[in-house]
Design a protein around this motif. Structure first.
Motif, PDB file in Angstrom:
ATOM      1  N   UNK A  33      75.110  51.998  78.159  1.00  0.00           N
ATOM      2  CA  UNK A  33      74.794  51.131  79.160  1.00  0.00           C
ATOM      3  C   UNK A  33      73.223  51.609  79.637  1.00  0.00           C
ATOM      4  N   UNK A  34      72.894  52.895  79.440  1.00  0.00           N
ATOM      5  CA  UNK A  34      71.795  53.430  79.544  1.00  0.00           C
ATOM      6  C   UNK A  34      70.704  52.432  78.314  1.00  0.00           C
ATOM      7  N   UNK A  35      71.078  52.551  77.101  1.00  0.00           N
ATOM      8  CA  UNK A  35      70.355  52.025  75.949  1.00  0.00           C
ATOM      9  C   UNK A  35      70.193  50.572  76.555  1.00  0.00           C
ATOM     10  N   UNK A  36      71.027  49.828  77.000  1.00  0.00           N
ATOM     11  CA  UNK A  36      71.030  48.322  77.259  1.00  0.00           C
ATOM     12  C   UNK A  36      69.816  48.419  78.548  1.00  0.00           C
ATOM     13  N   UNK A  37      69.883  49.060  79.375  1.00  0.00           N
ATOM     14  CA  UNK A  37      68.939  48.863  80.433  1.00  0.00           C
ATOM     15  C   UNK A  37      67.575  49.416  79.997  1.00  0.00           C
ATOM     16  N   UNK A  38      67.454  50.484  79.274  1.00  0.00           N
ATOM     17  CA  UNK A  38      66.219  50.687  78.665  1.00  0.00           C
ATOM     18  C   UNK A  38      65.450  49.683  77.792  1.00  0.00           C
ATOM     19  N   UNK A  39      66.394  49.074  76.875  1.00  0.00           N
ATOM     20  CA  UNK A  39      65.774  48.199  75.879  1.00  0.00           C
ATOM     21  C   UNK A  39      65.511  46.850  76.582  1.00  0.00           C
ATOM     22  N   UNK A  40      66.167  46.508  77.622  1.00  0.00           N
ATOM     23  CA  UNK A  40      65.828  45.368  78.303  1.00  0.00           C
ATOM     24  C   UNK A  40      64.418  45.270  79.047  1.00  0.00           C
ATOM     25  N   UNK A  41      63.841  46.526  78.909  1.00  0.00           N
ATOM     26  CA  UNK A  41      62.482  46.380  79.550  1.00  0.00           C
ATOM     27  C   UNK A  41      61.397  46.211  78.599  1.00  0.00           C
ATOM     28  N   UNK A  42      61.909  46.049  77.082  1.00  0.00           N
ATOM     29  CA  UNK A  42      61.042  45.738  76.293  1.00  0.00           C
ATOM     30  C   UNK A  42      60.923  44.000  76.236  1.00  0.00           C
ATOM     31  N   UNK A  43      60.026  43.515  75.538  1.00  0.00           N
ATOM     32  CA  UNK A  43      59.936  42.155  75.142  1.00  0.00           C
ATOM     33  C   UNK A  43      60.957  41.744  74.240  1.00  0.00           C
ATOM     34  N   UNK A  44      61.620  40.504  74.465  1.00  0.00           N
ATOM     35  CA  UNK A  44      62.575  40.128  73.702  1.00  0.00           C
ATOM     36  C   UNK A  44      62.523  40.359  72.032  1.00  0.00           C
ATOM     37  N   UNK A  45      61.454  40.179  71.659  1.00  0.00           N
ATOM     38  CA  UNK A  45      61.160  40.332  70.236  1.00  0.00           C
ATOM     39  C   UNK A  45      61.286  41.647  69.475  1.00  0.00           C
ATOM     40  N   UNK A  46      61.216  42.679  70.567  1.00  0.00           N
ATOM     41  CA  UNK A  46      61.143  44.173  70.147  1.00  0.00           C
ATOM     42  C   UNK A  46      62.463  44.775  70.593  1.00  0.00           C
ATOM     43  N   UNK A  47      63.302  43.851  71.508  1.00  0.00           N
ATOM     44  CA  UNK A  47      64.346  44.708  72.047  1.00  0.00           C
ATOM     45  C   UNK A  47      65.401  45.204  71.209  1.00  0.00           C
ATOM     46  N   UNK A  48      65.972  44.354  70.252  1.00  0.00           N
ATOM     47  CA  UNK A  48      67.065  44.704  69.372  1.00  0.00           C
ATOM     48  C   UNK A  48      66.420  45.591  68.369  1.00  0.00           C
ATOM     49  N   UNK A  49      65.168  45.553  67.763  1.00  0.00           N
ATOM     50  CA  UNK A  49      64.809  46.672  66.810  1.00  0.00           C
ATOM     51  C   UNK A  49      64.657  48.030  67.567  1.00  0.00           C
ATOM     52  N   UNK A  50      64.321  47.898  68.713  1.00  0.00           N
ATOM     53  CA  UNK A  50      64.382  49.263  69.055  1.00  0.00           C
ATOM     54  C   UNK A  50      65.752  49.840  69.450  1.00  0.00           C
ATOM     55  N   UNK A  51      66.663  49.246  69.646  1.00  0.00           N
ATOM     56  CA  UNK A  51      68.158  49.508  69.813  1.00  0.00           C
ATOM     57  C   UNK A  51      68.697  50.021  68.602  1.00  0.00           C
ATOM     58  N   UNK A  52      68.295  49.139  67.643  1.00  0.00           N
ATOM     59  CA  UNK A  52      68.919  49.574  66.179  1.00  0.00           C
ATOM     60  C   UNK A  52      68.283  51.121  65.850  1.00  0.00           C
ATOM     61  N   UNK A  53      66.853  51.294  66.046  1.00  0.00           N
ATOM     62  CA  UNK A  53      66.225  52.377  65.595  1.00  0.00           C
ATOM     63  C   UNK A  53      66.634  53.593  66.257  1.00  0.00           C
ATOM     64  N   UNK A  54      66.652  53.184  67.660  1.00  0.00           N
ATOM     65  CA  UNK A  54      67.166  54.402  68.652  1.00  0.00           C
ATOM     66  C   UNK A  54      68.674  54.892  68.314  1.00  0.00           C
ATOM     67  N   UNK A  55      69.402  53.825  68.279  1.00  0.00           N
ATOM     68  CA  UNK A  55      70.922  54.181  67.807  1.00  0.00           C
ATOM     69  C   UNK A  55      71.061  55.071  66.432  1.00  0.00           C
ATOM     70  N   UNK A  56      70.116  54.569  65.483  1.00  0.00           N
ATOM     71  CA  UNK A  56      70.133  54.935  63.923  1.00  0.00           C
ATOM     72  C   UNK A  56      69.694  56.372  64.069  1.00  0.00           C
ATOM     73  N   UNK A  57      68.786  56.687  64.954  1.00  0.00           N
ATOM     74  CA  UNK A  57      68.083  57.915  65.073  1.00  0.00           C
ATOM     75  C   UNK A  57      69.190  58.760  65.724  1.00  0.00           C
ATOM     76  N   UNK A  58      69.784  58.376  66.613  1.00  0.00           N
ATOM     77  CA  UNK A  58      70.820  58.998  67.382  1.00  0.00           C
ATOM     78  C   UNK A  58      71.798  59.473  66.506  1.00  0.00           C
ATOM     79  N   UNK A  59      72.363  58.504  65.443  1.00  0.00           N
ATOM     80  CA  UNK A  59      73.416  58.992  64.599  1.00  0.00           C
ATOM     81  C   UNK A  59      72.790  60.079  63.670  1.00  0.00           C
ATOM     82  N   UNK A  60      71.403  59.968  63.214  1.00  0.00           N
ATOM     83  CA  UNK A  60      70.994  61.328  62.511  1.00  0.00           C
ATOM     84  C   UNK A  60      70.981  62.575  63.287  1.00  0.00           C
ATOM     85  N   UNK A  61      70.577  62.382  64.448  1.00  0.00           N
ATOM     86  CA  UNK A  61      70.613  63.505  65.395  1.00  0.00           C
ATOM     87  C   UNK A  61      72.170  64.231  65.508  1.00  0.00           C
ATOM     88  N   UNK A  62      73.173  63.173  65.757  1.00  0.00           N
ATOM     89  CA  UNK A  62      74.341  63.844  66.015  1.00  0.00           C
ATOM     90  C   UNK A  62      75.120  64.360  64.706  1.00  0.00           C
TER      91      UNK A  62
END
Length: 254
Positions: A33-62
């Motif tokens: 939910x937090x990721x969706x709200x934060x990423x929706x603050x970005x322009x549409x062209x950057x939104x899903x790229x930021x989601x994938x990078x953020x979640x991918x780095x989160x996987x590496x972190x975990x």
């Protein structure tokens, strides 16, 4: 390899895996939910790229944190004492993450209530003061994921002693987040009333993290049951609004 074969033929290991995957997916709802709200603050062209990078780095972190399970478990030991109360590093992380969530949710609620979110630039994009940069969005995603990761790993250690099961559960949960992030983000964007409900959830979760940091355990089941019921009620409201809109359109066409 022998260890993997042993786990694959052990019913207790499968039960632990299913339980742990379920727990990780449920705990990931808050993060999603937090990721969706934060990423929706970005322009549409950057939104899903930021989601994938953020979640991918989160996987590496975990996965990296899972490699330090012995250190993670020591985070539950008392580290500092304030006003006669002993706090562990895990408590301090939960309190810090809770304060961050409360601040973020309160700020976003303020933007929605005051109408800042409705202001747009000439090109139709959200107003500059309401936007984030992709880097800032990714940093916020990672910071919050760090809080939830430590909490979920400490819980996982109490459920199973097999690190392999923990790795599988984390990978499955993060992949589920990656698959669900874009649809949830679009759903929240297309249903503005859901935004306020989601921000309210984040506010409650932030307060829960703070309470747990101070030693007051709040059963997650109550919170998720309340979230599910609130979501159901809002879903009924959405259907009612659509029905009224269709009636108005039919009456206007007559």
């Amino acid at each position: 390899m022998d260890n993997l074969l042993t786990l694959a033929t052990d019913p207790a290991a499968w039960a632990a895996l299913v339980t742990l995957v379920t727990m990780e997916v449920v705990l990931g709802i808050d993060n999603l939910v937090f990721i969706s709200i934060v990423s929706n603050k970005l322009p549409a062209a950057q939104r899903y790229t930021a989601q994938r990078i953020g979640i991918g780095l989160a996987l590496v972190l975990r996965l990296g944190l899972l490699g330090t399970v012995a250190w993670i478990t020591r985070l539950t030991e008392p580290a500092v004492s304030l006003l006669g109360h002993a706090f562990s590093w895990r408590d301090l992380v939960l309190i810090s993450g809770g304060l961050f969530l409360v601040w973020k949710a309160t700020t976003e609620i303020h933007h929605n209530v005051t109408g800042d979110e409705d202001e747009h630039a000439d090109n139709g994009a959200p107003a500059v003061h309401a936007m984030l940069t992709p880097q800032a969005a990714i940093v916020q995603i990672l910071l919050l994921d760090l809080v939830f990761s430590i909490d979920s790993i400490v819980t996982a250690v109490g459920m199973t002693s097999h690190v392999t099961i923990m790795y599988i559960a984390v990978i499955v949960a993060v992949v589920a987040m990656l698959v669900a992030a874009a649809p949830l983000s679009r759903f929240i964007e297309h249903n503005p009333t859901i935004v306020m409900l989601a921000l309210s959830f984040l506010l409650v979760i932030g307060m829960t993290l703070i309470a747990e940091g101070f030693g007051s355990h709040v059963p997650k089941g109550y919170i998720y049951a309340a979230m599910a019921f609130s979501g159901f009620v809002e879903g009924m409201n959405m259907l009612a609004r659509r029905a009224r809109m269709r009636r108005r359109l039919r009456q206007a066409a007559q």
